[in-house]
Each structure stands twice: as structure tokens, then as C-alpha cells.
Design a protein around this motif. Structure first.
Motif, PDB file in Angstrom:
ATOM      1  N   LEU A 117       5.197  -9.586 -11.882  1.00 21.58           N
ATOM      2  CA  LEU A 117       6.322 -10.114 -12.562  1.00 21.58           C
ATOM      3  C   LEU A 117       5.252 -11.443 -12.595  1.00 21.58           C
ATOM      4  O   LEU A 117       5.057 -11.917 -13.731  1.00 21.58           O
ATOM      5  N   LYS A 118       4.515 -11.393 -11.830  1.00 23.37           N
ATOM      6  CA  LYS A 118       3.482 -12.114 -11.261  1.00 23.37           C
ATOM      7  C   LYS A 118       2.106 -12.175 -12.344  1.00 23.37           C
ATOM      8  O   LYS A 118       1.866 -13.164 -13.272  1.00 23.37           O
ATOM      9  N   ARG A 119       1.663 -10.326 -11.985  1.00 27.03           N
ATOM     10  CA  ARG A 119       0.244 -10.425 -12.631  1.00 27.03           C
ATOM     11  C   ARG A 119       0.797  -9.432 -14.258  1.00 27.03           C
ATOM     12  O   ARG A 119      -0.501 -10.034 -15.338  1.00 27.03           O
ATOM     13  N   ASP A 120       1.904  -8.574 -14.649  1.00 28.70           N
ATOM     14  CA  ASP A 120       2.007  -8.281 -15.732  1.00 28.70           C
ATOM     15  C   ASP A 120       2.764  -8.731 -16.967  1.00 28.70           C
ATOM     16  O   ASP A 120       2.726  -8.092 -17.315  1.00 28.70           O
ATOM     17  N   ASP A 121       3.131 -10.045 -16.764  1.00 25.90           N
ATOM     18  CA  ASP A 121       4.088 -10.235 -17.450  1.00 25.90           C
ATOM     19  C   ASP A 121       4.993  -9.472 -18.422  1.00 25.90           C
ATOM     20  O   ASP A 121       4.734  -8.403 -19.392  1.00 25.90           O
ATOM     21  N   ILE A 122       6.055  -8.980 -17.502  1.00 27.32           N
ATOM     22  CA  ILE A 122       7.140  -7.994 -17.724  1.00 27.32           C
ATOM     23  C   ILE A 122       8.302  -8.185 -17.581  1.00 27.32           C
ATOM     24  O   ILE A 122       8.627  -8.754 -16.641  1.00 27.32           O
ATOM     25  N   THR A 123       9.073  -7.635 -17.707  1.00 22.58           N
ATOM     26  CA  THR A 123      10.488  -8.113 -16.987  1.00 22.58           C
ATOM     27  C   THR A 123      11.062  -7.377 -16.311  1.00 22.58           C
ATOM     28  O   THR A 123      10.219  -6.186 -15.688  1.00 22.58           O
ATOM     29  N   LEU A 173      11.450  -1.812 -12.996  1.00 28.58           N
ATOM     30  CA  LEU A 173      12.098  -0.999 -12.356  1.00 28.58           C
ATOM     31  C   LEU A 173      12.791   0.681 -13.507  1.00 28.58           C
ATOM     32  O   LEU A 173      11.877   1.647 -12.720  1.00 28.58           O
ATOM     33  N   ALA A 174      11.906   0.156 -14.361  1.00 29.40           N
ATOM     34  CA  ALA A 174      12.197   1.645 -15.367  1.00 29.40           C
ATOM     35  C   ALA A 174      10.581   2.720 -15.055  1.00 29.40           C
ATOM     36  O   ALA A 174      10.433   3.914 -14.471  1.00 29.40           O
ATOM     37  N   ARG A 175       9.698   1.714 -14.495  1.00 28.68           N
ATOM     38  CA  ARG A 175       8.405   1.952 -14.885  1.00 28.68           C
ATOM     39  C   ARG A 175       8.370   2.605 -13.128  1.00 28.68           C
ATOM     40  O   ARG A 175       7.432   4.187 -12.449  1.00 28.68           O
ATOM     41  N   ASN A 176       8.719   2.079 -12.333  1.00 27.89           N
ATOM     42  CA  ASN A 176       8.909   3.133 -10.824  1.00 27.89           C
ATOM     43  C   ASN A 176       9.459   3.882 -10.948  1.00 27.89           C
ATOM     44  O   ASN A 176       9.479   4.835 -10.086  1.00 27.89           O
ATOM     45  N   ARG A 177      10.573   4.190 -11.632  1.00 30.04           N
ATOM     46  CA  ARG A 177      11.642   5.360 -11.251  1.00 30.04           C
ATOM     47  C   ARG A 177      10.660   6.478 -12.289  1.00 30.04           C
ATOM     48  O   ARG A 177      10.529   7.891 -11.353  1.00 30.04           O
ATOM     49  N   ASN A 178       9.645   6.536 -13.125  1.00 27.14           N
ATOM     50  CA  ASN A 178       8.649   6.960 -13.633  1.00 27.14           C
ATOM     51  C   ASN A 178       7.559   7.328 -12.604  1.00 27.14           C
ATOM     52  O   ASN A 178       7.716   8.753 -12.125  1.00 27.14           O
ATOM     53  N   GLN A 179       7.634   6.494 -11.784  1.00 25.42           N
ATOM     54  CA  GLN A 179       6.825   7.004 -10.202  1.00 25.42           C
ATOM     55  C   GLN A 179       7.277   7.626  -9.478  1.00 25.42           C
ATOM     56  O   GLN A 179       6.701   7.154  -8.443  1.00 25.42           O
ATOM     57  N   ARG A 180       8.805   7.648  -9.098  1.00 19.31           N
ATOM     58  CA  ARG A 180       9.391   8.135  -7.957  1.00 19.31           C
ATOM     59  C   ARG A 180       9.001   9.564  -7.308  1.00 19.31           C
ATOM     60  O   ARG A 180       8.901   9.746  -6.344  1.00 19.31           O
ATOM     61  N   ASP A 181       7.446  10.564  -7.916  1.00 17.18           N
ATOM     62  CA  ASP A 181       7.373  11.264  -7.348  1.00 17.18           C
ATOM     63  C   ASP A 181       6.377  11.526  -6.642  1.00 17.18           C
ATOM     64  O   ASP A 181       5.310  11.918  -5.818  1.00 17.18           O
ATOM     65  N   ILE A 182       5.134   9.888  -6.787  1.00 18.47           N
ATOM     66  CA  ILE A 182       4.380   9.593  -6.462  1.00 18.47           C
ATOM     67  C   ILE A 182       3.905   9.778  -4.359  1.00 18.47           C
ATOM     68  O   ILE A 182       5.529   8.850  -4.595  1.00 18.47           O
ATOM     69  N   GLY A 183       3.505  10.721  -4.354  1.00 15.63           N
ATOM     70  CA  GLY A 183       2.832  10.726  -2.694  1.00 15.63           C
ATOM     71  C   GLY A 183       4.441  11.698  -1.735  1.00 15.63           C
ATOM     72  O   GLY A 183       3.772  12.118  -1.108  1.00 15.63           O
ATOM     73  N   LEU A 184       4.985  12.161  -2.652  1.00 13.60           N
ATOM     74  CA  LEU A 184       6.152  13.253  -2.066  1.00 13.60           C
ATOM     75  C   LEU A 184       5.060  14.661  -1.592  1.00 13.60           C
ATOM     76  O   LEU A 184       5.621  14.821  -0.855  1.00 13.60           O
ATOM     77  N   SER A 185       4.079  14.757  -2.871  1.00 11.69           N
ATOM     78  CA  SER A 185       3.564  16.370  -1.928  1.00 11.69           C
ATOM     79  C   SER A 185       2.124  16.036  -1.636  1.00 11.69           C
ATOM     80  O   SER A 185       1.477  16.883  -1.217  1.00 11.69           O
ATOM     81  N   LEU A 186       2.181  14.587  -1.941  1.00 10.44           N
ATOM     82  CA  LEU A 186       0.169  14.764  -0.680  1.00 10.44           C
ATOM     83  C   LEU A 186       0.788  15.903   0.972  1.00 10.44           C
ATOM     84  O   LEU A 186      -0.415  16.026   1.234  1.00 10.44           O
ATOM     85  N   LEU A 187       1.671  15.082   1.719  1.00  8.30           N
ATOM     86  CA  LEU A 187       2.015  16.172   3.217  1.00  8.30           C
ATOM     87  C   LEU A 187       2.162  17.568   2.821  1.00  8.30           C
ATOM     88  O   LEU A 187       1.581  18.030   3.835  1.00  8.30           O
ATOM     89  N   GLU A 188       2.340  18.390   2.193  1.00  9.16           N
ATOM     90  CA  GLU A 188       1.855  19.613   1.746  1.00  9.16           C
ATOM     91  C   GLU A 188       0.754  19.949   1.333  1.00  9.16           C
ATOM     92  O   GLU A 188       0.837  21.282   1.037  1.00  9.16           O
ATOM     93  N   SER A 189      -0.178  18.997   0.398  1.00 11.03           N
ATOM     94  CA  SER A 189      -1.246  19.619   0.748  1.00 11.03           C
ATOM     95  C   SER A 189      -2.094  19.574   0.985  1.00 11.03           C
ATOM     96  O   SER A 189      -3.649  20.653   0.320  1.00 11.03           O
ATOM     97  N   GLY A 190      -1.998  20.269   2.608  1.00  9.20           N
ATOM     98  CA  GLY A 190      -3.377  20.418   3.283  1.00  9.20           C
ATOM     99  C   GLY A 190      -4.280  19.691   3.305  1.00  9.20           C
ATOM    100  O   GLY A 190      -5.402  19.975   4.294  1.00  9.20           O
ATOM    101  N   LYS A 191      -4.336  18.418   2.788  1.00  5.02           N
ATOM    102  CA  LYS A 191      -5.206  17.327   3.088  1.00  5.02           C
ATOM    103  C   LYS A 191      -5.127  15.968   3.852  1.00  5.02           C
ATOM    104  O   LYS A 191      -3.399  16.035   4.439  1.00  5.02           O
ATOM    105  N   ARG A 192      -5.784  15.433   4.807  1.00  2.08           N
ATOM    106  CA  ARG A 192      -5.514  14.576   5.373  1.00  2.08           C
ATOM    107  C   ARG A 192      -5.247  13.044   4.614  1.00  2.08           C
ATOM    108  O   ARG A 192      -5.810  13.121   4.015  1.00  2.08           O
ATOM    109  N   VAL A 193      -4.410  12.952   4.781  1.00  4.55           N
ATOM    110  CA  VAL A 193      -3.518  11.236   4.061  1.00  4.55           C
ATOM    111  C   VAL A 193      -3.743  10.259   5.126  1.00  4.55           C
ATOM    112  O   VAL A 193      -3.234  10.599   6.153  1.00  4.55           O
ATOM    113  N   ILE A 194      -4.308   9.557   4.162  1.00  3.52           N
ATOM    114  CA  ILE A 194      -4.236   8.018   5.057  1.00  3.52           C
ATOM    115  C   ILE A 194      -3.501   6.956   4.747  1.00  3.52           C
ATOM    116  O   ILE A 194      -3.689   7.258   3.601  1.00  3.52           O
TER     117      ILE A 194
END
Length: 196
Positions: A134-140, A145-166
Motif C-alpha cells: 500500500l505504501k510502495r506500489d500505489d495499489i488497492t 490480495l488478488a496478486r497474493n492469491r496468484n502467488q500462493r504456490d510460491i515456496g511450496l515445492s522448495l523442500l522437495e527440490s533436494g536443494k538446501r533452502v535457507i
């Protein structure tokens, strides 16, 4: 050493990347590659969406955006045209710059995790991310929240990737974020990935 940096909107991902660049890493900004992909694939995009997407003979993101984000099939078409080019370019840049950081919200869905040695997942609570947006992006609030819904999968598959995740928690001020990143970089120094 290739580090993938991922996080939802307004989590502080770009700030983390900036810190790593200052520590000596080369940034591969996949979002910027997306802009280049529109130029490189102009003819195919016009074939798919018509010349209505052009302004002054260039693909206009402000016209294309509403077309694809209102229709999942059209978004799929756009991604099928631009993502392969973006992935090839990312791979080329990682080979040319052995110590690099891939800055990509779509790291997982684009299949870029395979190029990474480690993943930094930057996390901030929804309420804080909303306040930052709200402060940075001049967004409602609704748009965020719509953008956030589109990003709901971010991070979900990382633990199964076999990579070190910090996980970096960015729920306080910048100094708190920098302290965590500084400790991370200290570990990379001891492992010989950063000089001095």
C-alpha cells in the motif's frame, strides 16, 4: 555458486538480492528478462493476441497485462511463448557468471530451481507485505490480495527440490534483514564462494 532468491510480493526479495550483489554476486533478474522476452518474441505474441497489443510497433505491457491476467488460458499462452526464452537466457547467464543470484518470483513454476545450488526463501507475514504494498506500489488492498492469491504456490515445492533452502524472515526493519543476510554471506565466505 548459483543462489535462487524467491519470495512473495513485498517480502523483501529485491532487498535481499541487492545485498548479495553488494557481496559480489551477479544478478539475473528474471522479471527484466520477461520484458526482453516480449521484444524477442514480438511476432509470436502478435500472432497469439493480435496487433491490439502493440503501441508504436512494440508490445505494450499495459495492454497485454489485462488481457492475459483476466484469462488463465491466455496467460498460459503467454507463458508458453516467453518462459522458454527466459529459461534459456537464465541458464546462459548462470554459465557466464558462476557466482550469480537468480531473482525470480516464479523460480519454481519456471523450473529454474534446477539451476540453483541453494535457495534463499524470503518470508514476511501477509499483513506486513500488504502494508508495504500500500505504501510502495500505489495499489488497492483488493488488487494486492488478488496478486497474493496468484502467488500462493510460491515456496511450496522448495523442500522437495533436494536443494538446501535457507529461510530469511523479514518481519522487522532492514537492519534485521541485513543481519541475517550478513550471517549467510559469512558462511559463504568460509565455504570459499565470496572473497574476503
Amino acid at each position: 555458486m548459483v543462489i535462487g532468491v524467491v519470495g512473495k510480493s513485498c517480502s523483501g526479495k529485491d532487498e535481499a538480492v541487492k545485498f548479495l550483489v553488494n557481496a559480489g554476486f551477479f544478478e539475473i533478474n528474471v522479471d527484466k528478462l520477461g520484458h526482453e522476452a516480449l521484444v524477442k518474441n514480438k511476432e509470436r505474441l502478435v500472432e497469439a493476441f493480435g496487433d491490439v497489443i502493440l503501441t508504436n510497433n512494440s508490445v505494450d505491457r499495459k495492454i497485454l497485462g489485462p488481457i492475459v491476467f483476466s484469462d488463465p488460458e491466455k496467460l498460459k499462452t503467454l507463458n508458453s511463448i516467453t518462459h522458454p526464452w527466459m529459461c534459456e537466457e537464465t541458464e546462459r547467464l548462470t554459465k557466464a557468471n558462476p557466482n550469480s543470484v537468480i531473482n525470480a518470483a516464479l523460480l519454481e513454476s519456471m523450473g529454474l530451481v534446477r539451476l540453483c545450488d541453494e535457495i534463499l526463501y524470503v518470508f514476511a507475514p501477509l499483513e506486513q507485505r500488504l502494508m508495504r504494498a500500500l505504501k510502495r506500489d500505489d495499489i488497492t488492498e483488493e488488487k494486492f490480495l488478488a496478486r497474493n492469491r496468484n502467488q500462493r504456490d510460491i515456496g511450496l515445492s522448495l523442500l522437495e527440490s533436494g536443494k538446501r533452502v535457507i529461510t530469511i524472515i523479514n518481519d522487522q526493519d532492514k537492519e534485521y534483514l541485513y543481519r541475517q543476510l550478513s550471517l549467510y554471506c559469512d558462511r559463504l565466505k568460509t565455504r570459499g564462494y565470496i572473497n574476503g
